[in-house]
Design a protein around this motif. Structure first.
Motif, mmCIF file in Angstrom:
data_model
loop_
_atom_site.group_PDB
_atom_site.id
_atom_site.type_symbol
_atom_site.label_atom_id
_atom_site.label_comp_id
_atom_site.label_asym_id
_atom_site.label_seq_id
_atom_site.Cartn_x
_atom_site.Cartn_y
_atom_site.Cartn_z
ATOM 1 N N THR A 332 7.917 5.426 7.157
ATOM 2 C CA THR A 332 6.845 6.390 6.876
ATOM 3 C C THR A 332 5.550 5.977 7.552
ATOM 4 O OG1 THR A 332 7.859 6.844 4.726
ATOM 5 C CG2 THR A 332 5.596 7.546 5.017
ATOM 6 N N GLU A 335 5.791 6.826 11.190
ATOM 7 C CA GLU A 335 5.686 8.272 11.364
ATOM 8 C C GLU A 335 4.241 8.727 11.291
ATOM 9 O OE1 GLU A 335 7.334 12.386 9.232
ATOM 10 O OE2 GLU A 335 7.931 10.402 8.476
ATOM 11 N N ARG A 366 7.260 9.018 -0.620
ATOM 12 C CA ARG A 366 7.158 9.000 0.835
ATOM 13 C C ARG A 366 6.134 10.012 1.356
ATOM 14 N NH1 ARG A 366 11.513 6.544 3.537
ATOM 15 N NH2 ARG A 366 13.201 5.816 2.175
ATOM 16 N N PHE A 370 2.595 9.238 3.364
ATOM 17 C CA PHE A 370 2.266 9.809 4.675
ATOM 18 C C PHE A 370 0.881 10.462 4.641
ATOM 19 C CE2 PHE A 370 2.132 13.329 7.666
ATOM 20 C CZ PHE A 370 2.564 12.744 8.841
#
Length: 472
Positions: A332, A335, A366, A370
């Motif tokens: 995560t 990303e 998650r 993010f």
């Protein structure tokens, strides 16, 4: 295994429950007393009868008359009636004997001294059971000291006359007396208990009326703890603390709505002005030109961003929207870093991602992680000068986002996470909700977030002890 639900038969009223407990306690106590009476009644009756005979003999000994020669003449007739001895001569016996057992006075004409069953006259046998003509009797012998001589007063009464009196008069009278006493006691008990409970529960009624008067317009009111029973003080105190949280949440929502309305009012006014002007303006501001005005699109984009941030803040403020699970955070984090690289390129800023050793699984949502990283990185990019670096350093107990910007004035550090607050050095026109969303996410996870000026620029540190430390 599920426990089946059992419907309670307790009264809903607190006063009714107390009354039920009192009555149950009384009935239980009464039952125990009755059981004890039934078991101990017969030996207790014998005990009381024997002592009554001894007491009666001692009373008679005090009123015995003597003649001039010192011989007993019997009890003083002026102080005791003689009809029981005359009419019930077979049931009630009085004798006065010398130490040898010779009777000098008797009410039934017999000269033998009274003696226990199976033995002879014993002046030391104060209370004993005897038989007279086959009739069981309780008897007593008490000494009567005279100058130079000791006499013994003996008194006996038959068991059958006592039982007759008990069953014909005593027990019925006793039952009637017990019933009348119990009924009187119950009436008095219910009246006094009702008045007492009414007095005792009065603070509860007052607290209930106070609670009913609390409305959204009077959330500052609190229930009084004075005069409440000590057992109810923690409950009312917890209710007051709950009201504190409700009041704080209500005030926060009111401020949020006011700020949101204020923030949306400006772009809406600009859009309205653009629409009224026909949505056309020249690039040089002369009023001539063609094409859709870029300012109208900018205002729409700005308002759309603000609405999107408002939605994110509302979602982040609701704990039920989180799905916290044990997972590896590195995917995560990568990303989020890759996603913000494009924003960093537009601002001519680089993102440096560093992982320390020992970064293990975290308990985290998650999607929320993010959003948290995206907002922190975006804030750092906005304050970082061109051709500088934003650093994201991840360690076992959290992470740190730092920039190389001018930092934040010390007096403004406490305002960074306030809703709609924007620093004067921002290059974007955001709504000032990004860090507020971060605060809500961190709070929902039980983490902490802290902003401080580093050696260069601002550092935002997210940590919590619940995140496993691989070094342990």
């Amino acid at each position: 295994m599920d426990i089946p639900f059992v419907k309670s038969h307790w009264p809903r009223s607190f006063r009714g429950r107390l009354l039920l407990v009192y009555v149950a306690g009384m009935l239980l106590s009464g039952g125990l007393v009755m059981a004890a009476v039934m078991v101990l009644l017969e030996p207790f009756e014998r005990y009381m009868l024997q002592h009554s005979v001894i007491d009666r003999a001692e009373q008679i000994a005090k009123i015995i008359r003597f003649d001039a020669a010192g011989l007993p003449l019997g009890p003083d007739r002026a102080r005791i009636e003689d009809w029981p001895f005359a009419s019930l001569s077979e049931e009630v016996v009085l004798r006065i004997v010398d130490p040898h057992g010779t009777a000098f006075y008797t009410t039934d004409g017999q000269r033998a001294p009274l003696a226990p069953v199976g033995s002879g006259f014993d002046p030391l046998a104060k209370g004993f059971v005897m038989e007279k003509d086959g009739v069981s009797m309780h008897a007593a012998t008490v000494p009567l000291k005279r100058p130079g001589r000791t006499w013994y007063v003996q008194f006996a009464i038959s068991d059958r006359i006592v039982l007759l009196m008990q069953h014909s008069i005593g027990l019925p009278a006793l039952r009637q007396g017990i019933v009348a006493t119990c009924l009187t006691f119950l009436v008095i008990f219910f009246i006094t208990t009702h008045l007492t409970l009414r007095r005792v529960l009065r603070p509860l009624r007052v607290a209930s009326r106070q609670a009913q008067r609390i409305t959204p317009q009077s959330l500052g009111d609190r229930l009084e703890l004075q005069d409440l029973p000590s057992e109810l003080v923690p409950l009312v105190d917890a209710f007051n603390r709950a009201l504190d949280r409700v009041q704080l949440g209500f005030q926060t929502q009111q401020e949020f709505l006011a700020n949101a309305a204020h923030e949306l009012k400006t772009p809406l006014s600009l859009i309205r002005a653009q629409v009224e002007m026909g949505g056309h303006a020249s690039d040089n501001g002369s009023g001539s030109g063609s094409g859709q005005s870029p300012y109208l699109l900018q205002d729409i984009d700005r308002m759309a961003r603000q609405v999107q941030q408002l939605l994110h803040l509302a979602e982040a403020s609701e704990p039920r929207n989180y799905r916290i699970e044990r997972c590896d955070p590195r995917s995560t984090i990568l990303e989020a870093s890759d996603f913000m690289d494009r924003v960093a390129e537009r601002g001519q800023v680089q993102i440096a991602l560093l992982f320390d050793e020992g970064v293990g699984p975290w308990h985290v949502d998650r999607g929320a992680l993010f959003t948290l990283l995206k907002n922190l990185l975006e804030n750092a990019i906005q304050h970082c000068p061109p051709h500088r670096t934003v650093r994201l350093q991840v360690h076992g107990r959290g992470f740190v986002v730092s920039d190389e910007g001018p930092g934040v004035a010390q007096e403004h550090l406490g305002k960074l996470f306030e809703r709609f607050w924007r620093g004067a050095s921002r290059r974007d026109e955001g709504a000032g909700l990004g860090l507020s969303i971060c605060q809500e996410i961190v709070t929902a996870h039980g983490w902490t977030i802290e902003a401080r000026n580093g050696a260069v620029g601002l550092e935002v540190r997210v940590t919590h002890a619940s995140i496993p430390d691989p070094a342990q």
